[in-house]
Design a protein around this motif. Sequence first.
Motif, PDB file in Angstrom:
ATOM      1  N   LEU A 120      -9.457 -36.722  50.911  1.00 22.77           N
ATOM      2  CA  LEU A 120      -9.405 -35.264  50.985  1.00 22.77           C
ATOM      3  C   LEU A 120     -10.559 -34.712  51.814  1.00 22.77           C
ATOM      4  CD1 LEU A 120      -8.198 -32.535  50.039  1.00 22.77           C
ATOM      5  CD2 LEU A 120      -9.625 -32.724  47.989  1.00 22.77           C
ATOM      6  N   MET A 121     -11.736 -35.299  51.661  1.00 23.45           N
ATOM      7  CA  MET A 121     -12.897 -34.845  52.421  1.00 23.45           C
ATOM      8  C   MET A 121     -12.757 -35.144  53.923  1.00 23.45           C
ATOM      9  SD  MET A 121     -14.788 -33.372  50.187  1.00 23.45           S
ATOM     10  CE  MET A 121     -13.242 -32.976  49.341  1.00 23.45           C
ATOM     11  N   GLY A 122     -11.872 -36.076  54.275  1.00 25.19           N
ATOM     12  CA  GLY A 122     -11.714 -36.446  55.677  1.00 25.19           C
ATOM     13  C   GLY A 122     -10.573 -35.756  56.387  1.00 25.19           C
ATOM     14  N   THR A 123      -9.970 -34.725  55.757  1.00 26.90           N
ATOM     15  CA  THR A 123      -8.797 -34.092  56.360  1.00 26.90           C
ATOM     16  C   THR A 123      -9.139 -32.914  57.259  1.00 26.90           C
ATOM     17  OG1 THR A 123      -8.551 -32.695  54.390  1.00 26.90           O
ATOM     18  CG2 THR A 123      -7.292 -34.753  54.455  1.00 26.90           C
ATOM     19  N   SER A 124     -10.406 -32.562  57.375  1.00 26.53           N
ATOM     20  CA  SER A 124     -10.782 -31.423  58.213  1.00 26.53           C
ATOM     21  C   SER A 124     -10.325 -31.640  59.651  1.00 26.53           C
ATOM     22  CB  SER A 124     -12.299 -31.223  58.171  1.00 26.53           C
ATOM     23  OG  SER A 124     -12.675 -30.100  58.930  1.00 26.53           O
ATOM     24  N   GLY A 125      -9.574 -30.677  60.176  1.00 28.25           N
ATOM     25  CA  GLY A 125      -9.100 -30.741  61.556  1.00 28.25           C
ATOM     26  C   GLY A 125      -7.824 -31.533  61.745  1.00 28.25           C
ATOM     27  N   LEU A 126      -7.254 -32.085  60.648  1.00 33.93           N
ATOM     28  CA  LEU A 126      -6.037 -32.895  60.773  1.00 33.93           C
ATOM     29  C   LEU A 126      -4.763 -32.121  60.510  1.00 33.93           C
ATOM     30  CD1 LEU A 126      -7.200 -36.225  59.059  1.00 33.93           C
ATOM     31  CD2 LEU A 126      -7.187 -35.627  61.489  1.00 33.93           C
ATOM     32  N   GLY A 127      -4.883 -30.827  60.247  1.00 30.43           N
ATOM     33  CA  GLY A 127      -3.693 -30.011  60.050  1.00 30.43           C
ATOM     34  C   GLY A 127      -3.366 -29.798  58.578  1.00 30.43           C
ATOM     35  N   PRO A 128      -2.486 -28.826  58.308  1.00 34.59           N
ATOM     36  CA  PRO A 128      -2.194 -28.452  56.910  1.00 34.59           C
ATOM     37  C   PRO A 128      -1.500 -29.538  56.107  1.00 34.59           C
ATOM     38  CG  PRO A 128      -0.748 -27.284  58.445  1.00 34.59           C
ATOM     39  CD  PRO A 128      -1.794 -27.954  59.268  1.00 34.59           C
ATOM     40  N   TRP A 129      -0.627 -30.336  56.757  1.00 35.49           N
ATOM     41  CA  TRP A 129       0.100 -31.335  55.980  1.00 35.49           C
ATOM     42  C   TRP A 129      -0.839 -32.412  55.443  1.00 35.49           C
ATOM     43  CZ3 TRP A 129       4.381 -30.050  53.960  1.00 35.49           C
ATOM     44  CH2 TRP A 129       5.242 -29.176  54.621  1.00 35.49           C
ATOM     45  N   ALA A 130      -1.846 -32.772  56.229  1.00 37.33           N
ATOM     46  CA  ALA A 130      -2.833 -33.734  55.740  1.00 37.33           C
ATOM     47  C   ALA A 130      -3.605 -33.168  54.552  1.00 37.33           C
ATOM     48  CB  ALA A 130      -3.798 -34.111  56.869  1.00 37.33           C
ATOM     49  N   LEU A 131      -3.933 -31.880  54.622  1.00 34.09           N
ATOM     50  CA  LEU A 131      -4.652 -31.226  53.536  1.00 34.09           C
ATOM     51  C   LEU A 131      -3.803 -31.177  52.271  1.00 34.09           C
ATOM     52  CD1 LEU A 131      -7.047 -29.628  52.425  1.00 34.09           C
ATOM     53  CD2 LEU A 131      -6.069 -27.569  53.479  1.00 34.09           C
ATOM     54  N   TYR A 132      -2.552 -30.722  52.407  1.00 31.85           N
ATOM     55  CA  TYR A 132      -1.667 -30.619  51.243  1.00 31.85           C
ATOM     56  C   TYR A 132      -1.379 -32.007  50.658  1.00 31.85           C
ATOM     57  CZ  TYR A 132      -0.563 -25.655  51.857  1.00 31.85           C
ATOM     58  OH  TYR A 132      -0.628 -24.294  51.928  1.00 31.85           O
ATOM     59  N   GLY A 133      -1.132 -32.982  51.531  1.00 30.69           N
ATOM     60  CA  GLY A 133      -0.815 -34.322  51.055  1.00 30.69           C
ATOM     61  C   GLY A 133      -1.968 -34.973  50.326  1.00 30.69           C
ATOM     62  N   SER A 134      -3.182 -34.830  50.866  1.00 29.81           N
ATOM     63  CA  SER A 134      -4.334 -35.438  50.204  1.00 29.81           C
ATOM     64  C   SER A 134      -4.670 -34.710  48.905  1.00 29.81           C
ATOM     65  CB  SER A 134      -5.549 -35.452  51.140  1.00 29.81           C
ATOM     66  OG  SER A 134      -5.878 -34.128  51.560  1.00 29.81           O
ATOM     67  N   ALA A 135      -4.483 -33.385  48.869  1.00 30.88           N
ATOM     68  CA  ALA A 135      -4.712 -32.638  47.631  1.00 30.88           C
ATOM     69  C   ALA A 135      -3.716 -33.073  46.554  1.00 30.88           C
ATOM     70  CB  ALA A 135      -4.598 -31.140  47.886  1.00 30.88           C
ATOM     71  N   ALA A 136      -2.463 -33.289  46.948  1.00 35.26           N
ATOM     72  CA  ALA A 136      -1.462 -33.757  45.992  1.00 35.26           C
ATOM     73  C   ALA A 136      -1.804 -35.158  45.486  1.00 35.26           C
ATOM     74  CB  ALA A 136      -0.073 -33.747  46.630  1.00 35.26           C
ATOM     75  N   LEU A 137      -2.275 -36.024  46.388  1.00 37.12           N
ATOM     76  CA  LEU A 137      -2.668 -37.371  45.976  1.00 37.12           C
ATOM     77  C   LEU A 137      -3.832 -37.320  44.993  1.00 37.12           C
ATOM     78  CD1 LEU A 137      -2.379 -40.439  46.283  1.00 37.12           C
ATOM     79  CD2 LEU A 137      -3.969 -40.301  48.227  1.00 37.12           C
ATOM     80  N   VAL A 138      -4.811 -36.450  45.264  1.00 31.03           N
ATOM     81  CA  VAL A 138      -5.934 -36.285  44.343  1.00 31.03           C
ATOM     82  C   VAL A 138      -5.438 -35.821  42.973  1.00 31.03           C
ATOM     83  CG1 VAL A 138      -7.942 -34.833  43.848  1.00 31.03           C
ATOM     84  CG2 VAL A 138      -7.722 -35.933  46.078  1.00 31.03           C
ATOM     85  N   GLY A 139      -4.529 -34.845  42.964  1.00 31.72           N
ATOM     86  CA  GLY A 139      -3.991 -34.383  41.695  1.00 31.72           C
ATOM     87  C   GLY A 139      -3.265 -35.480  40.950  1.00 31.72           C
ATOM     88  N   PHE A 140      -2.505 -36.292  41.679  1.00 32.22           N
ATOM     89  CA  PHE A 140      -1.697 -37.354  41.074  1.00 32.22           C
ATOM     90  C   PHE A 140      -2.575 -38.395  40.377  1.00 32.22           C
ATOM     91  CE2 PHE A 140       0.780 -41.244  41.050  1.00 32.22           C
ATOM     92  CZ  PHE A 140       2.041 -40.803  40.654  1.00 32.22           C
ATOM     93  N   VAL A 141      -3.639 -38.849  41.043  1.00 33.13           N
ATOM     94  CA  VAL A 141      -4.436 -39.944  40.469  1.00 33.13           C
ATOM     95  C   VAL A 141      -5.665 -39.447  39.713  1.00 33.13           C
ATOM     96  CG1 VAL A 141      -3.659 -41.702  42.081  1.00 33.13           C
ATOM     97  CG2 VAL A 141      -5.623 -40.303  42.682  1.00 33.13           C
ATOM     98  N   ALA A 142      -6.361 -38.432  40.239  1.00 26.65           N
ATOM     99  CA  ALA A 142      -7.637 -38.032  39.650  1.00 26.65           C
ATOM    100  C   ALA A 142      -7.476 -37.074  38.474  1.00 26.65           C
ATOM    101  CB  ALA A 142      -8.534 -37.386  40.714  1.00 26.65           C
TER     102      ALA A 142
END
Length: 401
Positions: A300-322
């Motif tokens: 999630l911390m590495g998604t800066s500048g990669l676009g909204p889908w990377a942000l949403y996808g990594s946030a969802a992954l964080v929610g799923f596991v963390a």
Amino acid sequence: MLPLWASALAATLIVQTVSSFSNMAIPLLGPLLMARLGLPPESIGYVSALSALGICWFLACGGPMLLHFGPVRTLQLGLVITALGLLTLSQPLGLLSLLGALAIGFGAGPNTPAGSQILIRAAPPRHRTLIFSIKQAGVPLGGALAGLVIAPLVLAQGLSVALWAVIGVTLVTILVVWPFRRRLDGQGHGRHPGWHRSLLSWSTMVRSVGTLRAHPSLPLLAALGASFSVMQACLMAFTATYVVTQHGASLAEAGRVVAAMHTASMVGRISMGWAADRIGGAMRHLAVQAVASALAVCLLMGTSGLGPWALYGSAALVGFVAIGWNGVHIAELARVAPLELVSDVTSAASLFGFMGSILGPLAFALLVGWSGSYAVAFLAVAAQLAGFGLATMLFLRRSPA
């Protein structure tokens, strides 16, 4: 008639969802409530702190109350206390109204120990972790319902109607779970007439925490839960601000990112419970999940500048596991605890978890102030969780649970 496990799950899930709904309504009503009380908007922070203190109070000292009344009746009393807290908080009494927040937290306190006591006796062992996880999915479900319902209700009917609606739902739930009392409470209560004195007893709290010595894995399991709680609390408190300040997102977009995280956490809690039942070794599962959660936060911390889908996808992954850990953790606490100590052990472990939920965001805020970077703070929180996960793996290699 429903199978015993289905009755147990229905009763605990309903109460968990409504309790979460009632608690999550308060931050959503925060600005209007504080204005009614004549307090500045930031006073909502005191409400959150007092509510957390109320939960810790029950977890530390509420064991005799639970033994006296039985789990379902204690859940009902918790709902009554929550409703009284909401009523107190809604009155224009200035700082005195904030005592309602303490009552709201105390009313939510029985959910974990009483729910564990009910489910450990009723859930089939091969599906136990899944059933515990479904029950814990009531936490994000209640929060999601509050987010969908409260704001439109305030806009359409005003603050007073919204508050009375939340109080009404809380009280109606007492009647909804009433039919479950005879079947789930059994006959093993009513033996602690001095329970009310225990609520202010230091020895009761010490005795509750001491139950974590009942099994060799319990201290580390409690520490791992506290570490997960630190991560979860920081994600809940700071993700929206991180997305706005570091990604340049609007507040509305930040809200959608957080919603994706919460939705994924609800799916994660159930999926992780199913996986833990299928694979076995819940403590090992939690250790691997801790390391995976840390890696997800790094992503999630590495998604800066990669676009909204990377942000949403990594946030969802964080929610799923963390944020999807809680059901597996509580089920494992209940499994290794002696049957007569299930509620005490889950209370003690949850107490440390809530302490992590309070202290974690404070340390996070200090670290952001020192470093000037949300990423540094999130990575530090991820590192401590990965450390506890690795420590648990080493413990299991030496002494399999």
